[in-house]
Design an enzyme around this catalytic site. Structure first.
Site, PDB file in Angstrom:
ATOM      1  N   CYS A 189      -2.146   9.344   2.280  1.00 10.26           N
ATOM      2  CA  CYS A 189      -1.723   8.773   0.997  1.00 10.26           C
ATOM      3  C   CYS A 189      -2.616   9.192  -0.166  1.00 10.26           C
ATOM      4  O   CYS A 189      -2.160   9.258  -1.292  1.00 10.26           O
ATOM      5  CB  CYS A 189      -1.691   7.260   1.107  1.00 10.26           C
TER       6      CYS A 189
ATOM      7  N   GLU B 204       0.878  -1.181   0.000  1.00  6.20           N
ATOM      8  CA  GLU B 204       0.000   0.000   0.000  1.00  6.20           C
ATOM      9  C   GLU B 204       0.909   1.221   0.000  1.00  6.20           C
ATOM     10  O   GLU B 204       1.388   1.645   1.046  1.00  6.20           O
ATOM     11  CB  GLU B 204      -0.915  -0.023   1.235  1.00  6.20           C
TER      12      GLU B 204
HETATM   13  P1  NAD Z   1       7.083   5.083   7.810  1.00  5.21           P
HETATM   14  O1  NAD Z   1       8.297   5.929   7.907  1.00  5.21           O
HETATM   15  O2  NAD Z   1       6.225   4.883   9.003  1.00  5.21           O
HETATM   16  O3  NAD Z   1       7.540   3.690   7.198  1.00  5.21           O
HETATM   17  C1  NAD Z   1       6.623   2.635   7.022  1.00  5.21           C
HETATM   18  C2  NAD Z   1       7.147   1.393   7.703  1.00  5.21           C
HETATM   19  O4  NAD Z   1       8.348   0.979   7.061  1.00  5.21           O
HETATM   20  C3  NAD Z   1       7.478   1.611   9.171  1.00  5.21           C
HETATM   21  O5  NAD Z   1       6.888   0.568   9.926  1.00  5.21           O
HETATM   22  C4  NAD Z   1       8.976   1.586   9.206  1.00  5.21           C
HETATM   23  O6  NAD Z   1       9.504   1.087  10.404  1.00  5.21           O
HETATM   24  C5  NAD Z   1       9.327   0.689   8.037  1.00  5.21           C
HETATM   25  N1  NAD Z   1      10.636   0.987   7.468  1.00  5.21           N
HETATM   26  C6  NAD Z   1      11.172   2.218   7.247  1.00  5.21           C
HETATM   27  N2  NAD Z   1      12.385   2.096   6.670  1.00  5.21           N
HETATM   28  C7  NAD Z   1      12.623   0.761   6.531  1.00  5.21           C
HETATM   29  C8  NAD Z   1      13.704   0.000   6.000  1.00  5.21           C
HETATM   30  N3  NAD Z   1      14.793   0.583   5.516  1.00  5.21           N
HETATM   31  N4  NAD Z   1      13.599  -1.343   6.012  1.00  5.21           N
HETATM   32  C9  NAD Z   1      12.501  -1.946   6.507  1.00  5.21           C
HETATM   33  N5  NAD Z   1      11.441  -1.269   7.021  1.00  5.21           N
HETATM   34  C10 NAD Z   1      11.500   0.065   7.029  1.00  5.21           C
HETATM   35  O7  NAD Z   1       6.094   5.654   6.717  1.00  5.21           O
HETATM   36  P2  NAD Z   1       6.405   6.393   5.348  1.00  5.21           P
HETATM   37  O8  NAD Z   1       7.051   5.482   4.377  1.00  5.21           O
HETATM   38  O9  NAD Z   1       6.990   7.741   5.593  1.00  5.21           O
HETATM   39  O10 NAD Z   1       4.870   6.611   4.928  1.00  5.21           O
HETATM   40  C11 NAD Z   1       4.516   7.572   4.002  1.00  5.21           C
HETATM   41  C12 NAD Z   1       4.308   6.915   2.653  1.00  5.21           C
HETATM   42  O11 NAD Z   1       3.351   5.882   2.793  1.00  5.21           O
HETATM   43  C13 NAD Z   1       3.723   7.866   1.638  1.00  5.21           C
HETATM   44  O12 NAD Z   1       4.300   7.593   0.392  1.00  5.21           O
HETATM   45  C14 NAD Z   1       2.255   7.512   1.634  1.00  5.21           C
HETATM   46  O13 NAD Z   1       1.588   7.847   0.444  1.00  5.21           O
HETATM   47  C15 NAD Z   1       2.297   6.044   1.874  1.00  5.21           C
HETATM   48  N6  NAD Z   1       1.049   5.584   2.496  1.00  5.21           N
HETATM   49  C16 NAD Z   1       0.252   4.751   1.794  1.00  5.21           C
HETATM   50  C17 NAD Z   1      -0.940   4.339   2.330  1.00  5.21           C
HETATM   51  C18 NAD Z   1      -1.865   3.428   1.577  1.00  5.21           C
HETATM   52  O14 NAD Z   1      -2.818   2.937   2.178  1.00  5.21           O
HETATM   53  N7  NAD Z   1      -1.644   3.185   0.298  1.00  5.21           N
HETATM   54  C19 NAD Z   1      -1.318   4.755   3.599  1.00  5.21           C
HETATM   55  C20 NAD Z   1      -0.444   5.591   4.295  1.00  5.21           C
HETATM   56  C21 NAD Z   1       0.743   6.000   3.744  1.00  5.21           C
END
Ligand code: NAD
Length: 466
Positions: free
Chosen positions: A255, A220
């Site tokens: 998102c 997602e």
């Molecule tokens: P985040 O920083 O919380 O990361 C998401 C998860 O990935 C966390 O649990 C984190 O611990 C893990 N993570 C981070 N770096 C990692 C790595 N190197 N290796 C393994 N795991 C790792 O969230 P984010 O990525 O900043 O979220 C924002 C993004 O998510 C935006 O692009 C947004 O559009 C997208 N998003 C999508 C949805 C959806 O439903 N499609 C919902 C919310 C957010």
């Protein structure tokens, strides 16, 4: 503290968590309707009995307005549980299907089967909903689950660990808190499905890790979700609906929040005026002080957004807002007009309170413009023109489309929610959540009568001619 956490959760612990859950799953307990319902009810109870704690955690992580938490984090989760409790018995039933004359006499069915032990990795922006919604789908489908919430929303993460520890059957459902190190250790394990919410860069890391064990994934992700505004619309209503989807959703940190607007050169100044009027009505003259706007989640994200705003290519383009307070991590709703397409702000998902407007001569040009980028998670159009509506629906590939509003497709549980291309793969919500964590097992039942000799050697010329 970080070192202590790592010590507490090393590779051995990760592997033993998965082993314990796999052993528990092997007992077959999660397969029963009764167990699934008891756990869905327990999770619902955990949320209902702790609403104030959830509101407080989100206030601490994001200064999220309580109403937003109650509607989007708690309300949507409750709705998911209610749908499951109403429909689960039906979803679990094997589906009878037609068979072929070549297998006569026979009958066939598709039997929904739990996948096993699954991992849910969630993001910080809706830390409760994006954790519990996939988890409850996985439980409904009869799986054991490990949830890894986002470390960027620490109050929500520890509350989730506390509530799941207290309310759930922990032989099958666990929370592992932590960041990159803990997630990396979890990703080294063999899972039966990984459900990841977050950015595409980490999505690639997740998919690479999953490939080692041939584990299927749901990703997602995000993207630049456009809003097309046709001329001759009631711009006051359009402005309100854009505001609700953009700033009313975690101050743009969602998102599917509108990322940028495309409209005609004639319409743009009128739309800007409508946005200004309605933004003042919603957030007052000093939005940095408004209790109804979330703050930016972290100083990293604050710096990222400031960089987009301070890009030379957009200087002089701010037509509303632009104020920020670094200490309080607050950025005001900001509208930019006629930003160049090669500016930084048009080169990445904004994920914050900045809204660029791009102008075109004819609104129809918006379709090619959107399609020149990657496939977005959502695309919106405001139009009364039937032909344009049809063209948009048929020609804009996106996770989801919404005509004449923003973000509301999210709350329709009969619609799948998920991306396509760079915005992700797989989907959930409603029955799609059950399906995301279910294997559809094909079962054919044969009778003993009616065998054709054609199947068996010797393959004579007579048989060939039949
Ligand atoms: P985040 O920083 O919380 O990361 C998401 C998860 O990935 C966390 O649990 C984190 O611990 C893990 N993570 C981070 N770096 C990692 C790595 N190197 N290796 C393994 N795991 C790792 O969230 P984010 O990525 O900043 O979220 C924002 C993004 O998510 C935006 O692009 C947004 O559009 C997208 N998003 C999508 C949805 C959806 O439903 N499609 C919902 C919310 C957010």
């Amino acid at each position: 503290m970080e070192a202590q956490k790592q010590k507490m959760f090393d590779e051995e612990t990760a592997s033993s968590v998965v082993k314990e859950l796999r052993d528990s799953f092997g007992s077959g307990k999660t397969r029963s309707y009764e167990w699934r319902v008891s756990q869905v009810k327990a999770l619902l109870k955990a949320v209902v009995e702790n609403e104030q704690e959830i509101v407080d955690a989100l206030r601490s992580d994001l200064a999220k307005p309580p109403l937003e938490t109650v509607v989007y984090e708690i309300g949507m989760f409750k709705n998911s549980c209610e749908v499951i409790l109403k429909e689960l018995k039906q979803w679990m039933k094997p589906e009878k299907v037609k068979t072929s004359i070549r297998t006569f006499p026979s009958s066939a069915e598709i039997v929904p089967e739990p996948l096993g032990v699954v991992l849910v990795i969630s993001a910080w922006n809706y830390p409760i909903l994006l954790s519990l919604d996939p988890v409850v789908g996985a439980i409904a489908a009869g799986n054991a689950v490990v949830l890894k919430p986002s470390e960027i929303a620490p109050a929500s993460s520890s509350l989730l660990a506390k509530l799941i520890g207290k309310y759930m059957d922990n032989s099958f459902i666990r929370v592992v808190e932590g960041g990159v190190d803990e997630t990396t250790m979890l990703l080294q394990q063999k899972w039966d499905k990984i459900f990841y919410t977050g950015n595409g860069k980490v999505g690639r890391i997740v998919m690479t890790a999953a490939a080692r064990h041939l584990t299927p994934v749901v990703l997602e992700l995000g993207g630049k979700s456009p809003v097309v505004v046709d001329s001759n619309m009631d711009l006051q209503v359009v402005a309100k609906r854009i505001i609700s989807g953009k700033w009313g959703l975690n101050n743009g940190q969602a998102c599917i929040s509108p990322d940028y607007v495309i409209t005609t050169k004639d319409c743009a100044p009128k739309l800007v005026d409508a946005l200004k009027t309605e933004l003042v009505k919603c957030y007052g003259k000093n939005p940095l002080e408004s209790e109804d706007l979330s703050r930016i989640v972290s100083s990293n994200h604050f710096a990222r957004l400031s960089k987009l705003l301070n890009d030379d290519k957009v200087s002089g383009k701010i037509v509303y807002g632009g104020e920020s307070d670094e200490k309080k991590l607050r950025i005001a709703p900001t509208v930019l007009l006629d930003v160049p397409r090669d500016s930084l702000i048009m080169g990445e998902e904004i994920f914050g309170p900045l809204l660029p407007i791009i102008t075109v001569n004819e609104v129809e040009e918006s379709i090619d413009l959107i399609n020149s980028g990657t496939k977005p998670l959502a695309a919106y159009i405001f139009t009364a023109d039937k032909k344009l509506k049809e063209q948009f629906v048929m020609n804009v590939p996106a996770g989801g489309l919404l005509v004449n509003d923003t973000v509301l497709h999210l709350v329709v549980d009969t619609l799948p929610f998920g991306g396509v291309g760079e915005s992700g793969m797989g989907a959930y919500h409603g029955k799609f959540s059950f399906d995301a964590f279910t294997h559809k097992k094909a079962v054919l039942y044969r009778g003993f009568a009616g065998d054709s000799s054609l199947r068996y050697p010797p393959y004579t010329d007579t048989k060939l001619r039949l």
